[in-house]
Design a protein around this motif. Structure first.
Motif, PDB file in Angstrom:
ATOM      1  N   LEU A 116      38.751  27.078  95.715  1.00 40.48           N
ATOM      2  CA  LEU A 116      39.416  25.978  96.423  1.00 40.48           C
ATOM      3  C   LEU A 116      39.092  25.992  97.917  1.00 40.48           C
ATOM      4  O   LEU A 116      39.051  24.934  98.555  1.00 40.48           O
ATOM      5  N   GLU A 117      38.836  27.173  98.473  1.00 36.50           N
ATOM      6  CA  GLU A 117      38.547  27.287  99.903  1.00 36.50           C
ATOM      7  C   GLU A 117      37.137  26.834 100.277  1.00 36.50           C
ATOM      8  O   GLU A 117      36.781  26.789 101.458  1.00 36.50           O
ATOM      9  N   TRP A 118      36.340  26.488  99.273  1.00 40.64           N
ATOM     10  CA  TRP A 118      35.000  25.957  99.526  1.00 40.64           C
ATOM     11  C   TRP A 118      34.921  24.455  99.230  1.00 40.64           C
ATOM     12  O   TRP A 118      33.860  23.845  99.350  1.00 40.64           O
ATOM     13  N   VAL A 119      36.030  23.870  98.830  1.00 46.58           N
ATOM     14  CA  VAL A 119      36.053  22.485  98.362  1.00 46.58           C
ATOM     15  C   VAL A 119      36.438  21.529  99.488  1.00 46.58           C
ATOM     16  O   VAL A 119      37.456  21.730 100.155  1.00 46.58           O
ATOM     17  N   ALA A 120      35.656  20.470  99.659  1.00 45.74           N
ATOM     18  CA  ALA A 120      35.948  19.494 100.712  1.00 45.74           C
ATOM     19  C   ALA A 120      37.111  18.577 100.340  1.00 45.74           C
ATOM     20  O   ALA A 120      37.844  18.123 101.211  1.00 45.74           O
ATOM     21  N   ASP A 121      37.288  18.298  99.045  1.00 44.98           N
ATOM     22  CA  ASP A 121      38.360  17.404  98.580  1.00 44.98           C
ATOM     23  C   ASP A 121      39.201  18.152  97.545  1.00 44.98           C
ATOM     24  O   ASP A 121      39.037  17.968  96.335  1.00 44.98           O
ATOM     25  N   PRO A 122      40.110  19.012  97.984  1.00 47.23           N
ATOM     26  CA  PRO A 122      40.846  19.868  97.048  1.00 47.23           C
ATOM     27  C   PRO A 122      41.741  19.091  96.091  1.00 47.23           C
ATOM     28  O   PRO A 122      41.898  19.491  94.936  1.00 47.23           O
ATOM     29  N   GLN A 123      42.340  18.003  96.549  1.00 43.82           N
ATOM     30  CA  GLN A 123      43.225  17.245  95.670  1.00 43.82           C
ATOM     31  C   GLN A 123      42.468  16.648  94.490  1.00 43.82           C
ATOM     32  O   GLN A 123      42.968  16.620  93.364  1.00 43.82           O
ATOM     33  N   ALA A 124      41.259  16.189  94.750  1.00 40.32           N
ATOM     34  CA  ALA A 124      40.455  15.602  93.673  1.00 40.32           C
ATOM     35  C   ALA A 124      40.095  16.650  92.618  1.00 40.32           C
ATOM     36  O   ALA A 124      40.150  16.381  91.414  1.00 40.32           O
ATOM     37  N   VAL A 125      39.725  17.842  93.060  1.00 42.29           N
ATOM     38  CA  VAL A 125      39.327  18.854  92.089  1.00 42.29           C
ATOM     39  C   VAL A 125      40.530  19.357  91.296  1.00 42.29           C
ATOM     40  O   VAL A 125      40.439  19.610  90.087  1.00 42.29           O
ATOM     41  N   LEU A 126      41.694  19.480  91.954  1.00 43.06           N
ATOM     42  CA  LEU A 126      42.892  19.902  91.220  1.00 43.06           C
ATOM     43  C   LEU A 126      43.295  18.846  90.195  1.00 43.06           C
ATOM     44  O   LEU A 126      43.726  19.178  89.084  1.00 43.06           O
ATOM     45  N   GLN A 127      43.145  17.575  90.547  1.00 47.28           N
ATOM     46  CA  GLN A 127      43.457  16.512  89.598  1.00 47.28           C
ATOM     47  C   GLN A 127      42.493  16.546  88.418  1.00 47.28           C
ATOM     48  O   GLN A 127      42.894  16.349  87.256  1.00 47.28           O
ATOM     49  N   ALA A 128      41.210  16.826  88.686  1.00 48.44           N
ATOM     50  CA  ALA A 128      40.231  16.935  87.605  1.00 48.44           C
ATOM     51  C   ALA A 128      40.585  18.075  86.658  1.00 48.44           C
ATOM     52  O   ALA A 128      40.466  17.947  85.430  1.00 48.44           O
ATOM     53  N   LEU A 129      41.033  19.194  87.217  1.00 45.49           N
ATOM     54  CA  LEU A 129      41.419  20.335  86.380  1.00 45.49           C
ATOM     55  C   LEU A 129      42.689  20.043  85.590  1.00 45.49           C
ATOM     56  O   LEU A 129      42.842  20.511  84.449  1.00 45.49           O
ATOM     57  N   TRP A 130      43.605  19.283  86.177  1.00 44.01           N
ATOM     58  CA  TRP A 130      44.813  18.846  85.466  1.00 44.01           C
ATOM     59  C   TRP A 130      44.428  18.154  84.153  1.00 44.01           C
ATOM     60  O   TRP A 130      45.023  18.413  83.094  1.00 44.01           O
ATOM     61  N   HIS A 131      43.437  17.301  84.205  1.00 42.51           N
ATOM     62  CA  HIS A 131      43.054  16.523  83.023  1.00 42.51           C
ATOM     63  C   HIS A 131      42.352  17.375  81.965  1.00 42.51           C
ATOM     64  O   HIS A 131      42.257  16.944  80.809  1.00 42.51           O
ATOM     65  N   THR A 132      41.873  18.563  82.327  1.00 40.51           N
ATOM     66  CA  THR A 132      41.243  19.420  81.322  1.00 40.51           C
ATOM     67  C   THR A 132      42.264  20.223  80.523  1.00 40.51           C
ATOM     68  O   THR A 132      41.917  20.795  79.486  1.00 40.51           O
ATOM     69  N   LEU A 133      43.506  20.272  81.003  1.00 41.18           N
ATOM     70  CA  LEU A 133      44.536  21.087  80.357  1.00 41.18           C
ATOM     71  C   LEU A 133      45.324  20.289  79.330  1.00 41.18           C
ATOM     72  O   LEU A 133      45.661  19.124  79.562  1.00 41.18           O
ATOM     73  N   GLN A 134      45.638  20.933  78.229  1.00 42.01           N
ATOM     74  CA  GLN A 134      46.550  20.309  77.286  1.00 42.01           C
ATOM     75  C   GLN A 134      47.981  20.482  77.797  1.00 42.01           C
ATOM     76  O   GLN A 134      48.253  21.357  78.628  1.00 42.01           O
ATOM     77  N   PRO A 135      48.911  19.635  77.359  1.00 43.79           N
ATOM     78  CA  PRO A 135      50.306  19.806  77.779  1.00 43.79           C
ATOM     79  C   PRO A 135      50.798  21.223  77.465  1.00 43.79           C
ATOM     80  O   PRO A 135      50.566  21.752  76.380  1.00 43.79           O
ATOM     81  N   GLY A 136      51.452  21.826  78.420  1.00 45.52           N
ATOM     82  CA  GLY A 136      51.898  23.207  78.273  1.00 45.52           C
ATOM     83  C   GLY A 136      50.880  24.220  78.737  1.00 45.52           C
ATOM     84  O   GLY A 136      51.189  25.421  78.801  1.00 45.52           O
ATOM     85  N   GLY A 137      49.670  23.761  79.057  1.00 37.31           N
ATOM     86  CA  GLY A 137      48.625  24.663  79.526  1.00 37.31           C
ATOM     87  C   GLY A 137      48.863  25.112  80.956  1.00 37.31           C
ATOM     88  O   GLY A 137      49.687  24.559  81.682  1.00 37.31           O
ATOM     89  N   VAL A 138      48.108  26.137  81.375  1.00 37.23           N
ATOM     90  CA  VAL A 138      48.343  26.779  82.667  1.00 37.23           C
ATOM     91  C   VAL A 138      47.067  26.807  83.497  1.00 37.23           C
ATOM     92  O   VAL A 138      45.976  27.091  82.991  1.00 37.23           O
TER      93      VAL A 138
END
Length: 255
Positions: A116-138
């Motif tokens: 995350l400390e190398w990412v220019a747009d951290p919110q976008a990457v966190l949102q992308a990772l959100w979509h890879t998780l199933q409900p209840g995932g971590v």
């Protein structure tokens, strides 16, 4: 457009590396029992050499390790082969935005460590990772802590660097481009929809130790003390890194 830069600059002294691995595994050993039984689907985004990924594969989990650096992927594959776990792993040279296109279904666990400390747009990457998780995932998130960097800089007496707002003088250095304020990270995670369950500092004191002749401490002693203080303030907020356990609510929780 690529929104993360893979941290191929991960270099540590042996004690620092061992402390980091010990606390990360402590956190994962808390997370894993809360996920479904049986082999888990794991995504390691920007996984570097893949030590944690290989450890999870050794436990029978199915791991996809992604990195933008082909050199780093080769090292990760070699490490997995040496550990005898390559049959439980996949390796993809893809960016955060592309991850969803390469998954047959959402995963149970995402690792996003020291990226995350190398990412220019951290919110976008966190949102992308959100979509890879199933409900209840971590999401297991570890990031370079701006507060830890400030404290370390103070202890070194590098006041000029602080007066310059810790701006990097050179573009290519070992220090991350974007040390993160934990409050910002917590806010971004919450805005994505994550529920933050646990936080821990990583290397909350060992980076600040000064060697004393004849009084060297063993790595085991250092890890013991790191474990003792890493989840309590004010030590947690001084960690060189901070680990956050963030869960995507289950469907019933979202209703």
């Amino acid at each position: 457009m690529t929104i993360w830069r893979i941290n191929s600059r991960k270099t540590f002294t042996a004690p620092a590396k061992q402390v980091r691995q010990a606390i990360l595994w402590d956190e994962l050993d808390t997370i894993l029992p809360t996920l479904p039984d049986g082999p888990l689907a794991v995504l390691d985004a920007g996984g570097g050499v893949g030590q944690i990924a290989s450890g999870l594969a050794a436990r029978g989990h199915q791991v996809m390790l992604c990195d933008l650096s082909i050199e780093m992927l080769k090292l990760a594959e070699a490490h997995a082969h040496a550990e005898g776990v390559s049959h439980n792993m996949q390796f993809k040279q893809i960016s955060a935005q592309q991850i969803g296109e390469h998954l047959d279904k959402p995963v149970d666990l995402v690792l996003f460590h020291a990226v995350l400390e190398w990412v220019a747009d951290p919110q976008a990457v966190l949102q992308a990772l959100w979509h890879t998780l199933q409900p209840g995932g971590v999401l297991s998130l570890m990031f370079y802590n701006a507060h830890g960097l400030t404290f370390r800089t103070l202890t070194l007496g590098n006041f000029g660097y602080l007066r310059a707002n810790m701006a990097k003088r050179k573009k290519r250095t070992l220090s991350p481009d974007f040390p993160r304020d934990p409050d910002d990270v917590n806010r971004w995670l919450t805005q994505c929809g994550f529920e933050i369950e646990q936080r821990a500092g990583i290397r909350v004191f060992c980076d600040y130790m000064k060697p004393q002749p004849g009084t060297g401490k063993s790595v085991e002693e250092i890890i013991e003390m790191e474990r003792r203080y890493c989840r309590q303030e004010p030590f947690l907020s001084l960690g060189r890194y901070i680990h956050v356990t963030a869960r995507k609510p289950s469907q019933k929780d979202q209703l």
